[in-house]
Every structure is written in C-alpha cells, then in structure tokens.
Write an enzyme that holds these catalytic residues in place. Structure first.
Site, PDB file in Angstrom:
ATOM      1  N   HIS A   1      12.804  -1.758  -0.200  1.00 38.29           N
ATOM      2  CA  HIS A   1      12.146  -1.255  -1.440  1.00 38.29           C
ATOM      3  C   HIS A   1      12.716  -0.396  -1.885  1.00 38.29           C
ATOM      4  O   HIS A   1      14.063   0.602  -1.563  1.00 38.29           O
ATOM      5  CB  HIS A   1      10.676  -0.601  -1.047  1.00 38.29           C
TER       6      HIS A   1
ATOM      7  N   GLY B   1       2.000  -1.967  -6.272  1.00 36.95           N
ATOM      8  CA  GLY B   1       1.884  -0.766  -5.177  1.00 36.95           C
ATOM      9  C   GLY B   1       0.400  -0.624  -5.851  1.00 36.95           C
ATOM     10  O   GLY B   1      -1.121  -0.445  -5.421  1.00 36.95           O
ATOM     11  N   GLY B   2       0.576   0.555  -7.523  1.00 35.63           N
ATOM     12  CA  GLY B   2      -0.521   0.981  -7.082  1.00 35.63           C
ATOM     13  C   GLY B   2      -1.522  -0.048  -7.162  1.00 35.63           C
ATOM     14  O   GLY B   2      -2.963   0.821  -6.272  1.00 35.63           O
TER      15      GLY B   2
ATOM     16  N   GLY C   1       5.296   2.128 -10.828  1.00 34.02           N
ATOM     17  CA  GLY C   1       4.268   3.797 -11.196  1.00 34.02           C
ATOM     18  C   GLY C   1       4.498   4.039 -12.052  1.00 34.02           C
ATOM     19  O   GLY C   1       3.768   5.301 -12.208  1.00 34.02           O
TER      20      GLY C   1
ATOM     21  N   TRP D   1       0.761  -1.133   0.245  1.00 31.96           N
ATOM     22  CA  TRP D   1      -0.319   0.078  -0.232  1.00 31.96           C
ATOM     23  C   TRP D   1       0.544   1.416   0.061  1.00 31.96           C
ATOM     24  O   TRP D   1       0.395   2.526  -0.411  1.00 31.96           O
ATOM     25  CB  TRP D   1      -0.664   0.342   1.204  1.00 31.96           C
TER      26      TRP D   1
ATOM     27  N   GLU E   1      12.022   2.574  -3.276  1.00 30.28           N
ATOM     28  CA  GLU E   1      11.505   4.192  -2.363  1.00 30.28           C
ATOM     29  C   GLU E   1      12.385   4.791  -1.113  1.00 30.28           C
ATOM     30  O   GLU E   1      12.821   5.208  -1.097  1.00 30.28           O
ATOM     31  CB  GLU E   1       9.920   4.007  -2.386  1.00 30.28           C
TER      32      GLU E   1
HETATM   33  P1  PGA Z   1       3.271  -0.399  -8.727  1.00 32.00           P
HETATM   34  O1  PGA Z   1       4.102  -0.300  -7.742  1.00 32.00           O
HETATM   35  O2  PGA Z   1       2.825  -1.239  -8.404  1.00 32.00           O
HETATM   36  O3  PGA Z   1       2.281   0.834  -8.392  1.00 32.00           O
HETATM   37  O4  PGA Z   1       4.062  -0.516 -10.090  1.00 32.00           O
HETATM   38  C1  PGA Z   1       5.246  -1.663  -7.461  1.00 32.00           C
HETATM   39  C2  PGA Z   1       5.896  -1.665  -5.937  1.00 32.00           C
HETATM   40  O5  PGA Z   1       6.940   0.175  -6.230  1.00 32.00           O
HETATM   41  O6  PGA Z   1       6.082  -2.042  -5.144  1.00 32.00           O
END
Ligand code: PGA
Length: 250
Positions: free
Chosen positions: A96, A235-236, A174, A11, A98
């Site tokens: 991750h 993710g999204g 993303g 999330w 990020e």
């Molecule tokens: P995404 O993100 O599905 O939005 O591309 C995947 C993730 O960062 O785990």
C-alpha cells in the site's frame, strides 16, 4: 473475459476487536445474499480473530494489511503468512502507498512479500499507483510499469493465479479526489499489459485490477461500470458499515 469484481475494505489503523464485532453485526445483514461480487474486509492484525469469528458463515472474507516475507525469525513486531493463515485470514494487502511512503517499502520488498503470500495460498492485493508529481510530470506509465515489473519479478505463472492488483493513484487516497473512470481505465490497461509480459496473456486477462482512492457510495456506480475496473479498495468509506455496504451494492 468476465471477471467477478472484488469489493475490498481497508480499515487501515482503525477499530478495536470490540468495534470489529459491532461492525460485522451491522454489515452482514446489509450484504446478505450478495452474490454478484466477492467481498473482503482487511482489518488490523489484532482484529483478525474477532473479524473471522463475526464473519463466519457469511460470504465476507477477511484480510490483513501487511505481512513479513519470511516464514519465521527474529523480526520483532512482524507477522508471517503462516500466522495469517492460522487465523483463517484469506486476503492480504501488499505494498500500500502508505507502507511505501512511511515504512520505506520498496518494489523489492513488495516482490518478496507477494511471493510469500502466494506460496501460503493467500489472495494478495498488491497496490500500485503514482504520486501527484509523477502524474504531472507525465511519468504515470513509467511508474506503474516499474512497480508492476518489480512486484511480479520471477513469480511463476503457476503461482500467480490468485493475484489481485489495486490501482491507487496516491493523489486520490483520502483526498476526496478520484481518478476519472477514463484515467483509471488507462492505468488498468498498463497494469494488465505488464501482467501479460510477466506472466501470460491468459492470466493477465483473468487478473482482477481494483481501483482505490476516495471510492464513496456516490461514485461507486460510475467507477464500477467501467469494464476495466474489477472492483474497489475502499479506505475511509469502508469504516462505516452502511457506507461500505452501499458501495458493495452500488
Ligand atoms: P480512501 O483510501 O478510500 O480513503 O481514499 C483507499 C486506500 O488507501 O486503500
């Protein structure tokens, strides 16, 4: 070697505890009776209790998105493995992209967090993946090998049984771009070969390697049909229960 897939939601920094309850109310009927794959939803720390309570009695496991490597201490703002276990959280995302990018997590930090998570009995989902410049410079293999060697360093094979790796090409996160199933399969075999060197061939063959990066209901089937892809980190598209359920039920 048969590997049961793991379909995991990430999330990120979305949803309150009240929104988490609504999400599980809507998700659970859509995945009830789903036995083919394991399912985990990785939520913000403050949603852990609501998520665990809401998912109780279902086949959906709850995960966190980060942890600290020490058992306790003066680390303002951090969360330990013991705290996660006490919340009945069973999975945790580590490293991750990020976190590597915005919070300066290095391969060494990923390694420390991984050891801690495994020692606590959590199922870690360790993320690796190259950025666009690295792919364009033909460095993908070097980057994946370095990240895996760093993450797996000095972890005994006896501890690594629960280890899950997610291959997430950073340029696909993303962005709506996905790796082709062939690119993903190549990356997965590099990761598996590093796991074979760091641990043992048997463990490497049994280890699940997820694909992450713009997984959506309409591409889940073709990605998940690849024998090398052992699940998804979403993710999204995991924020909406209908869309995550459609991916789980690809
Ligand atoms: P995404 O993100 O599905 O939005 O591309 C995947 C993730 O960062 O785990």
């Amino acid at each position: 070697m048969f590997r049961k897939k793991l379909m995991a939601a990430n999330w990120k920094m979305y949803k309150t505890p009240a929104e988490a309850r609504t999400y599980f109310r809507d998700l659970l009927p859509l995945v009830a009776g789903h036995k083919r794959d394991d399912i985990a939803v990785c939520v913000p720390f403050v949603c852990l209790n609501a998520a665990v309570e809401s998912a109780a009695g279902s086949a959906v496991s709850i995960g966190a998105q980060n942890l600290h490597w020490d058992a306790e201490g003066a680390f303002t703002g951090e969360i330990s493995a013991g705290m996660l276990v006490a919340c009945e959280c069973t999975h945790v995302i580590i490293g991750h992209s990020e976190r590597r990018r915005y919070f300066a997590e290095t391969d060494d930090i990923v390694n420390r967090k991984l050891k801690t998570a495994l020692a606590a009995g959590l199922t870690p989902i360790v993320c690796v993946g190259e950025v666009l410049e690295e792919r364009e410079a033909n460095l993908t293999e070097d980057v994946l090998r370095r990240q895996c060697r760093g993450a797996f360093h000095s972890i005994p094979v006896t501890m690594a049984e629960k280890l899950v790796v997610a291959y997430e090409p950073v340029w696909a996160i993303g962005t709506g771009k996905t790796a082709t199933p062939q690119l993903a399969a190549e990356a997965h075999s590099i990761i598996r070969s590093e796991a074979g060197k760091s641990f043992a061939q048997e463990l490497a063959s049994a280890m699940r390697i997820l694909y992450g990066g713009s997984v959506k209901p309409d591409n889940a089937h073709s990605l998940m049909s690849q024998p090398e892809i052992d699940g998804a980190l979403v993710g999204g598209a995991s924020l909406d229960p209908k869309s995550f359920a459609a991916i789980v039920n690809y």
